[in-house]
Each structure stands twice: as C-alpha cells, then as structure tokens.
Design an enzyme around this catalytic site. Structure first.
Site, PDB file in Angstrom:
ATOM      1  N   ASP A 168      -3.782  -5.659  -8.131  1.00 16.44           N
ATOM      2  CA  ASP A 168      -4.909  -5.043  -7.433  1.00 16.44           C
ATOM      3  C   ASP A 168      -5.520  -3.842  -8.156  1.00 16.44           C
ATOM      4  O   ASP A 168      -6.213  -3.038  -7.553  1.00 16.44           O
ATOM      5  CB  ASP A 168      -4.450  -4.581  -6.041  1.00 16.44           C
ATOM      6  N   HIS A 221       1.938   9.014  -4.332  1.00 22.46           N
ATOM      7  CA  HIS A 221       0.779   9.286  -5.191  1.00 22.46           C
ATOM      8  C   HIS A 221      -0.542   8.740  -4.661  1.00 22.46           C
ATOM      9  O   HIS A 221      -1.592   9.050  -5.200  1.00 22.46           O
ATOM     10  CB  HIS A 221       1.007   8.677  -6.570  1.00 22.46           C
ATOM     11  N   ARG A 271      -4.095   7.631  -3.214  1.00 17.42           N
ATOM     12  CA  ARG A 271      -5.300   8.418  -2.943  1.00 17.42           C
ATOM     13  C   ARG A 271      -5.496   8.707  -1.461  1.00 17.42           C
ATOM     14  O   ARG A 271      -5.932   9.781  -1.079  1.00 17.42           O
ATOM     15  CB  ARG A 271      -6.542   7.673  -3.476  1.00 17.42           C
ATOM     16  N   HIS A 273       4.133  12.733  -9.249  1.00 17.61           N
ATOM     17  CA  HIS A 273       2.987  12.187  -9.978  1.00 17.61           C
ATOM     18  C   HIS A 273       2.186  13.326 -10.593  1.00 17.61           C
ATOM     19  O   HIS A 273       2.094  14.422 -10.040  1.00 17.61           O
ATOM     20  CB  HIS A 273       2.115  11.376  -9.013  1.00 17.61           C
ATOM     21  N   GLU A 321      -7.699  -0.601  -4.108  1.00 17.93           N
ATOM     22  CA  GLU A 321      -6.931  -1.803  -4.414  1.00 17.93           C
ATOM     23  C   GLU A 321      -7.258  -3.003  -3.529  1.00 17.93           C
ATOM     24  O   GLU A 321      -7.262  -4.146  -3.999  1.00 17.93           O
ATOM     25  CB  GLU A 321      -5.431  -1.484  -4.328  1.00 17.93           C
ATOM     26  N   GLU A 350       0.571 -12.415  -8.035  1.00 16.80           N
ATOM     27  CA  GLU A 350       0.643 -11.613  -6.810  1.00 16.80           C
ATOM     28  C   GLU A 350      -0.666 -11.730  -6.018  1.00 16.80           C
ATOM     29  O   GLU A 350      -1.235 -10.748  -5.566  1.00 16.80           O
ATOM     30  CB  GLU A 350       0.973 -10.149  -7.123  1.00 16.80           C
TER      31      GLU A 350
END
Length: 376
Positions: free
Chosen positions: A97, A212, A214, A245, A133, A119
């Site tokens: 993604d 991490h 967003r 991160h 994603e 996937e």
C-alpha cells in the site's frame, strides 16, 4: 522464459518481497527476475537488502530531504519509465500500500506489463485511515491483473469489487515466510546492539512499542505517550523499549514526555534482524504497524494496536490483536489486563495466526509457473 520485475521502496515492502525474490531465483530456467528499488526509504531499506543478500539491478535512489507525496509519486513514475523500456518485463510485482506500490502499478500499466499485487485485497473502506495507504491499495487493485491475497477475507473484498475470482490466489502473507526464515538466524547471531540492550534489560518483562503513522501525529501521539508514562511509573518492574521513528512529529512528543523515565528506553529505529530479536524477546507489543500485526502472533506475542481501524480485521477476529486506538486509558487498561491476568495472556498468545504458514512465496511462484504468456 517469463520476465519479472519486482519493485519496492520501503523497509516493510523489502521484508515482505525478499523471500519472494529468493523463491523466484530458485527457478532461473523459468524466470528472468530483476529487482528495482525506488529507495522511498533509504537506510532502513538497505539494512533489509543486506540481511537477505539482495542486490537490485536498478536503484532509483529517490529519497530526498523534505520529500512529499506529490514529488515522490511523480518521480517514481518518471524514473521507472527507462527501467521498463530497458527490461521490458512481462510482469511487474508490487507489494501492499505504499506510494511506491501505487506509482509503480501505474507505470507498469502504462508500459503494458501485467501488474501482480502481493498482499492484495486489504481494505478499511475509509480513504483517510490509513492515509494515504488505503487509497494506494485501491488504485493498485484497479490496475492489477493478478491478485495475491493473504487471506480469504481479502479475496472476498476483491470479489465484491468485481475482480474475477480466477485472477485471485489466496497465499498467506509473505511476511510470515520472511519471519520464519529469519528468526533462528537472528537468535544464533545477535548484534552487539542487541547484546548490550539485553544486558540492560536483565531478564525483566519487556514491553515493545512502535509508532509512526500519520493519522496519530499531534494529539494522538501525546495520548499514547501519556499512557506509556503511566504504565512505566506504575509498573517499575517492566522495561519499555521504544525504537523511535525519525519523523520530527514523532520524535518531539516522545522525547519530551518519555525521555526522563528510568524504565523507558528510547532508541533509534532498529535494523530488521534486531527488531525480529526484540519482538521475540517481548512479552507484549504495542504498535500502529500493519506488519507487526501479522508477524507477532507467529511468535506468540499479544498485540495492542494503536489505531481506530485496521485493514487486517482477521487478526482482530482471531483474537491475536486488540484495537486500542490512541485512547490513553484503554491502552493502560488493556496492558494491565495482559500483565495481571495470566489466563487472558496465555489465551491471546496461543491463538492461531490467520496470516499464513510460511509457504506464501512458493504458492505465488507455482501460480506464475502455470501461467501461459500467450493467454495473459
């Protein structure tokens, strides 16, 4: 001979594509396989390439300071054009993604190559979670010719979108292939970093944290950090390890809120082999990572997922993960429930992993062997 170009750009993609590269390489009489990395991530990607001994034939080296989605998307499509013109692949394999996945599927489609999506079929049906994603997956799905779905639920998502079932193969997830191949090697050959950290932990129960995404930036990370602070203070016997991160939006709240707490270890992001060791050592894992949701159950680790929704509902249904979002009290309560209720912990840690048996890559390669180039 079938010409196959495998494209990836981030560490998670590299981990999940590495065993597939190796599986294809076992059949040189049937496949001409080349690897192209966009280097959407650079240092973390290179660590995985070294661990799995993969040497890309094409390296676009696109990572730049201050990189945004606009520039990255355009650069991937533009820079893949000469690669596709040089190799002229019959099939282009992409994974998951990422922006690399979405842009590479567009470039592959433009070139006339058949797009193969590893996937495939994961969905939240919320285009903003995870962002970007979810939409990257959906765009890739519309361009894909052959869909390799990790679970039957993923296949059902694709069928509902009018994808022909004959073009879908349920394989399990290639990340389990990578994990099974890696975990024993990591135990035999721990790095100096891991040896030093293991000495500091001194056999104490370990809570491993990663975060991490967003959608958790801002208030979400503040609530997460407040939860971890409370857990650490109330459970002094517990050691918390958090590979932080490098994004400033993660670094700032994590260091400000958690930096001075004695039993919280804030460390740099771990190389893949070190992270595998850390997952195996952990008692409980708290994460917002998709890959960890898939990997950890194979190691018998309960996972608390710091997301409001997940495109991996099979793990929730199987009871191997619990969604806690960024709700401070829920993170605390679920962590304490696992620490204090041994029966609950054992039940969750012994659940069957719904993401596969470690044979996904052989299923994919066998499928590709059977394809007739003249009829695809």
């Amino acid at each position: 001979m079938k010409k196959i170009l495998i494209v990836f750009g981030t560490r998670p993609e590299a981990i999940k594509m590495a065993p597939l590269v190796k599986e294809f390489e076992l059949h040189p009489e049937e496949f001409d396989v080349r690897v192209c990395v966009t280097a959407q991530h650079r240092e973390m990607l290179d660590q995985v390439l070294t661990f799995f001994d993969i040497k890309p034939q094409y390296d676009l080296d696109l990572m730049k300071p201050g990189q945004d989605l606009y520039g990255l998307t355009a650069a991937i499509i533009t820079e893949l054009k000469p690669v596709l013109e040089d190799f002229k692949p019959d099939f282009i394999f992409v994974h998951g993604d990422t922006t690399t996945t979405m842009a590479s599927s567009i470039a592959g489609f433009y070139s006339g190559a058949k797009v193969c999506h590893i996937e495939a079929g994961l969905r939240t049906h919320n285009k903003y979670a995870p962002f970007p994603e979810e939409i990257n997956r959906q765009i890739t799905g519309r361009l894909t010719d052959f869909h390799f779905a990790p679970t039957t639920a993923s296949k059902e998502n694709l069928v509902k979108e009018n994808i022909d079932p004959k073009d879908i193969l349920v394989t399990g997830n290639t990340v389990i292939d990578a994990l099974i191949q890696s975990v024993e090697k990591v135990k035999r050959e721990p790095s100096s970093l891991i040896k030093d950290l293991d000495d500091k932990l001194n056999k104490a129960p370990l809570l491993l944290v990663t975060g991490h995404r967003r959608e958790n930036h801002g208030d979400g990370f503040i609530r997460i950090c407040e939860a971890l602070k409370t857990i650490a203070i109330e459970r002094k016997e517990l050691q918390i390890v958090y590979p932080v991160h490098l994004n400033p939006k993660v670094l700032e709240p994590v260091n400000r809120i958690l930096g001075d707490i004695e039993n919280i270890h804030l460390i740099k992001p771990l190389a893949y082999h070190d992270f595998i060791w850390m997952m195996d050592r952990a008692k409980i894992i708290i994460t917002d990572s998709g890959g960890v949701q898939e990997e950890a159950p194979s190691l018998g680790k309960p996972v608390l997922v710091m997301r409001e929704t997940t495109e991996r509902p099979e793990a929730v249904d199987a009871g191997t993960v619990i969604l806690v979002g960024t709700n401070t009290q829920k993170i605390i309560n679920e962590t304490f429930a696992l620490l204090d209720n041994e029966a609950h912990f054992k039940e969750m840690s012994s659940r069957h992993n719904p993401y596969g048996d470690g044979n996904a890559c052989s299923r994919i390669v066998n499928f590709m062997k059977e394809l007739d180039l003249k009829n695809v």
